[in-house]
Design a protein around this motif. Structure first.
Motif, PDB file in Angstrom:
ATOM      1  N   TRP A 176       0.825  -1.209   0.000  1.00  0.00           N
ATOM      2  CA  TRP A 176       0.000   0.000   0.000  1.00  0.00           C
ATOM      3  C   TRP A 176       0.856   1.254   0.000  1.00  0.00           C
ATOM      4  N   LYS A 177       1.885   1.252   0.832  1.00  0.00           N
ATOM      5  CA  LYS A 177       2.739   2.438   0.960  1.00  0.00           C
ATOM      6  C   LYS A 177       3.464   2.749  -0.343  1.00  0.00           C
ATOM      7  N   ASP A 178       4.072   1.754  -0.990  1.00  0.00           N
ATOM      8  CA  ASP A 178       4.821   2.032  -2.211  1.00  0.00           C
ATOM      9  C   ASP A 178       3.906   2.275  -3.402  1.00  0.00           C
ATOM     10  N   TYR A 179       2.714   1.684  -3.384  1.00  0.00           N
ATOM     11  CA  TYR A 179       1.775   1.958  -4.474  1.00  0.00           C
ATOM     12  C   TYR A 179       1.337   3.421  -4.465  1.00  0.00           C
ATOM     13  N   TYR A 180       1.043   3.952  -3.278  1.00  0.00           N
ATOM     14  CA  TYR A 180       0.565   5.329  -3.191  1.00  0.00           C
ATOM     15  C   TYR A 180       1.702   6.343  -3.122  1.00  0.00           C
ATOM     16  N   PHE A 181       2.749   6.045  -2.360  1.00  0.00           N
ATOM     17  CA  PHE A 181       3.787   7.033  -2.127  1.00  0.00           C
ATOM     18  C   PHE A 181       4.917   6.980  -3.149  1.00  0.00           C
ATOM     19  N   LEU A 182       5.091   5.857  -3.847  1.00  0.00           N
ATOM     20  CA  LEU A 182       6.158   5.732  -4.831  1.00  0.00           C
ATOM     21  C   LEU A 182       5.596   5.685  -6.251  1.00  0.00           C
ATOM     22  N   ALA A 183       4.573   4.843  -6.470  1.00  0.00           N
ATOM     23  CA  ALA A 183       3.970   4.739  -7.803  1.00  0.00           C
ATOM     24  C   ALA A 183       2.947   5.832  -8.070  1.00  0.00           C
ATOM     25  N   GLY A 184       2.479   6.547  -7.033  1.00  0.00           N
ATOM     26  CA  GLY A 184       1.577   7.659  -7.239  1.00  0.00           C
ATOM     27  C   GLY A 184       0.140   7.401  -6.866  1.00  0.00           C
ATOM     28  N   GLY A 185      -0.255   6.121  -6.751  1.00  0.00           N
ATOM     29  CA  GLY A 185      -1.618   5.820  -6.368  1.00  0.00           C
ATOM     30  C   GLY A 185      -2.605   5.903  -7.519  1.00  0.00           C
ATOM     31  N   ASP A 186      -3.909   5.918  -7.179  1.00  0.00           N
ATOM     32  CA  ASP A 186      -4.963   5.884  -8.181  1.00  0.00           C
ATOM     33  C   ASP A 186      -4.940   7.108  -9.092  1.00  0.00           C
ATOM     34  N   SER A 187      -4.625   8.273  -8.535  1.00  0.00           N
ATOM     35  CA  SER A 187      -4.618   9.485  -9.359  1.00  0.00           C
ATOM     36  C   SER A 187      -3.573   9.390 -10.463  1.00  0.00           C
ATOM     37  N   TYR A 188      -2.406   8.878 -10.128  1.00  0.00           N
ATOM     38  CA  TYR A 188      -1.348   8.732 -11.128  1.00  0.00           C
ATOM     39  C   TYR A 188      -1.711   7.659 -12.146  1.00  0.00           C
ATOM     40  N   MET A 189      -2.431   6.615 -11.725  1.00  0.00           N
ATOM     41  CA  MET A 189      -2.865   5.588 -12.672  1.00  0.00           C
ATOM     42  C   MET A 189      -3.787   6.185 -13.731  1.00  0.00           C
ATOM     43  N   ILE A 190      -4.692   7.047 -13.305  1.00  0.00           N
ATOM     44  CA  ILE A 190      -5.611   7.684 -14.255  1.00  0.00           C
ATOM     45  C   ILE A 190      -4.846   8.565 -15.229  1.00  0.00           C
ATOM     46  N   VAL A 191      -3.873   9.319 -14.716  1.00  0.00           N
ATOM     47  CA  VAL A 191      -3.068  10.179 -15.583  1.00  0.00           C
ATOM     48  C   VAL A 191      -2.338   9.349 -16.628  1.00  0.00           C
ATOM     49  N   LYS A 192      -1.747   8.237 -16.227  1.00  0.00           N
ATOM     50  CA  LYS A 192      -0.993   7.411 -17.170  1.00  0.00           C
ATOM     51  C   LYS A 192      -1.903   6.757 -18.197  1.00  0.00           C
ATOM     52  N   VAL A 193      -3.100   6.329 -17.782  1.00  0.00           N
ATOM     53  CA  VAL A 193      -4.049   5.758 -18.747  1.00  0.00           C
ATOM     54  C   VAL A 193      -4.400   6.797 -19.806  1.00  0.00           C
ATOM     55  N   LEU A 194      -4.623   8.040 -19.396  1.00  0.00           N
ATOM     56  CA  LEU A 194      -4.953   9.095 -20.347  1.00  0.00           C
ATOM     57  C   LEU A 194      -3.765   9.430 -21.239  1.00  0.00           C
TER      58      LEU A 194
ATOM     59  N   SER B  13      15.095   1.781  -9.261  1.00  0.00           N
ATOM     60  CA  SER B  13      16.169   2.589  -8.682  1.00  0.00           C
ATOM     61  C   SER B  13      15.739   3.321  -7.418  1.00  0.00           C
ATOM     62  N   ARG B  14      14.422   3.498  -7.231  1.00  0.00           N
ATOM     63  CA  ARG B  14      13.911   4.220  -6.055  1.00  0.00           C
ATOM     64  C   ARG B  14      13.308   3.285  -5.020  1.00  0.00           C
ATOM     65  N   LEU B  15      13.514   1.981  -5.141  1.00  0.00           N
ATOM     66  CA  LEU B  15      12.831   1.015  -4.281  1.00  0.00           C
ATOM     67  C   LEU B  15      13.105   1.289  -2.802  1.00  0.00           C
ATOM     68  N   PHE B  16      14.364   1.481  -2.440  1.00  0.00           N
ATOM     69  CA  PHE B  16      14.731   1.790  -1.050  1.00  0.00           C
ATOM     70  C   PHE B  16      15.303   3.204  -0.929  1.00  0.00           C
ATOM     71  N   HIS B  17      15.073   4.018  -1.971  1.00  0.00           N
ATOM     72  CA  HIS B  17      15.681   5.340  -1.992  1.00  0.00           C
ATOM     73  C   HIS B  17      15.156   6.227  -0.861  1.00  0.00           C
ATOM     74  N   ASP B  18      13.832   6.275  -0.701  1.00  0.00           N
ATOM     75  CA  ASP B  18      13.251   7.150   0.326  1.00  0.00           C
ATOM     76  C   ASP B  18      13.621   6.711   1.730  1.00  0.00           C
ATOM     77  N   GLU B  19      13.747   5.394   1.934  1.00  0.00           N
ATOM     78  CA  GLU B  19      14.131   4.896   3.256  1.00  0.00           C
ATOM     79  C   GLU B  19      15.571   5.299   3.599  1.00  0.00           C
ATOM     80  N   ILE B  20      16.446   5.177   2.602  1.00  0.00           N
ATOM     81  CA  ILE B  20      17.845   5.549   2.842  1.00  0.00           C
ATOM     82  C   ILE B  20      17.966   7.056   3.024  1.00  0.00           C
ATOM     83  N   ARG B  21      17.248   7.797   2.188  1.00  0.00           N
ATOM     84  CA  ARG B  21      17.319   9.252   2.271  1.00  0.00           C
ATOM     85  C   ARG B  21      16.706   9.761   3.570  1.00  0.00           C
ATOM     86  N   GLY B  22      15.582   9.193   3.992  1.00  0.00           N
ATOM     87  CA  GLY B  22      14.922   9.624   5.214  1.00  0.00           C
ATOM     88  C   GLY B  22      15.458   8.970   6.467  1.00  0.00           C
TER      89      GLY B  22
END
Length: 426
Positions: free
Chosen positions: A298-316, A364-373
């Motif tokens: 859930w966390k990486d889908y929304y916070f890394l992949a963008g979530g439902d809003s980003y899915m709609i943008v990519k479909v369009l 490339s960003r899989l553990f990027h936010d964890e390392i950065r934060g």
């Protein structure tokens, strides 16, 4: 200043020499070169005509692919990595000027790309021995690749200077690559369409034809295609080399001019949470909501992949590519008949390419936010194995590829031999 540039370049080279991905990248590149040499040797022993030209063409394609796809992530992070680690202020307090910082950081990355070209040059000379290639072609090819590498490195420097995050800079590099690929070959059609024929004034007024000729010849793809052809007798330094070096200089000067405006911003330390919407208003149904049974997905889908809003943008966006491809075909050949099958073939090729790029950026960003934060230690203290955590985060990123997979499936269903075409593209 030059002392600071040398120190910063040496620091960057030492850091990048310790990266495992750098050595893996070189090892894969060397392995492919030896594989191509083996194929050329087999062709020479079997009596196939001009095995050297085949080997030379394969080397050009290999270099173009590695510079393009490897450079997107390699050159676009030259300044953003310092922003994300909050070290730009420290470097400037140490007496390094913006010009010195740009030169030191970009030169180290560019030097590695140039060395990669230089190391393989002796192997390419074997193509002359195998037959079908002249020294003039080899020198012209590597001059074109070198100019393209310098342009790509400085375009990445500009994107990295302006953007606050590495992912955003990579995205702009993809946009730059698309424009660089599409605009030069379409220049004659656009010029004819606007009325710039024979220097006659058109919609925007009259301009010298030589400007458009230089734009048309600025693409490395068309230049390499000419070089690999039999009977190539043009100059080693052509319009593509000159225009690419000029573009690189412009990108560097712009990076220098806007460095203090963008690189010293105070908001780059905030961790990005993607295209998330707040839980109020009409976009309430797009909010993240409660965590799933597996909160890591859930966390990486929304916070890394963008979530439902980003899915709609990519479909369009993928849907918008359909009429865009048709428009490009019309500009290339204004009176061509609508061929949905040809457009679908191009669309599936573009969709697969964008999906591969998106997958690479997500990986490339899989553990990027964890390392950065600095939350990696807390994540590893969870009562879950490292494999479970990794696979869960990977699953969240894979969910972000659903729009691309959806449109690839639609294209595959439309084409008469869709599965075969999709496998050939992959």
């Amino acid at each position: 200043m030059f002392h600071g540039v040398a120190a910063l370049m040496a620091r960057s080279l030492r850091m990048e020499a310790n990266w495992l991905r750098t050595h893996l990248y070189r090892a894969v590149f060397a392995g492919i070169i030896y594989f191509l040499m083996l194929i050329a040797q087999v062709q020479a022993m079997s009596g196939v005509g001009a095995p050297g030209l085949s080997f030379f063409s394969s080397m050009l394609i290999l270099n173009a692919i590695f510079i393009t796809f490897g450079g997107i992530g390699f050159f676009a992070t030259v300044i953003t990595e310092e922003k994300e680690e909050d070290t730009i202020g420290l470097l400037m307090m140490a007496g390094i000027s913006p010009l010195g910082l740009l030169l030191g950081k970009s030169t180290s990355r560019l030097l590695q790309g140039v060395l990669l070209l230089a190391v393989q040059f002796p192997f390419t000379l074997l193509a002359i021995t195998l037959g079908g290639v002249l020294m003039n072609q080899v020198l012209a090819a590597y001059a074109s690749l070198l100019a393209f590498t310098i342009l790509f490195a400085n375009a990445g420097l500009l994107a990295s200077t302006v953007c606050q995050r590495s992912g955003t800079a990579m995205g702009w590099m993809v946009v730059f690559l698309l424009l660089y690929t599409i605009v030069p070959p379409m220049t004659p059609t656009i010029v004819s369409w606007l009325g710039f024929v024979g220097g006659q004034p058109g919609v925007l007024g009259g301009y010298p034809d030589v400007v458009f000729d230089w734009i048309e010849n600025s693409s490395v793809w068309s230049r390499l295609w000419k070089i690999r052809s039999t009977g190539f007798a043009e100059a080693i330094i052509g319009a593509q080399v000159i225009t690419n070096l000029f573009g690189a200089l412009v990108c560097f000067l712009i990076s220098w001019a806007v460095f203090r405006r963008f690189a010293l911003a105070d908001d780059h330390a905030a961790v990005s949470r993607g295209l998330l919407l707040r839980g109020t208003g009409r976009g309430r149904w797009l909010r993240a909501g409660r965590a799933w049974s597996n909160p890591l997905i859930w966390k990486d889908y929304y916070f890394l992949a963008g979530g439902d809003s980003y899915m709609i943008v990519k479909v369009l966006v993928y849907a918008f590519l359909w009429p865009l491809i048709g428009l490009a075909g019309w500009l290339t050949e204004p009176f061509y008949e609508f061929d949905y099958e040809a457009i679908t073939r191009v669309h599936i090729f573009v969709a697969i390419g964008l999906m591969v790029l998106e997958a690479g950026v997500s990986a490339s960003r899989l553990f990027h936010d964890e390392i950065r934060g600095q939350t990696m230690v807390s994540l590893l203290t969870l009562p879950r194995s490292i494999a479970y955590i990794s696979y869960s985060k990977l699953a969240g990123c894979v969910l972000g590829l659903i729009p691309a997979l959806l449109w690839i499936g639609v294209d595959t269903a439309i084409l008469p031999e869709g599965p075969r075409v999709a496998l050939e593209v992959m």
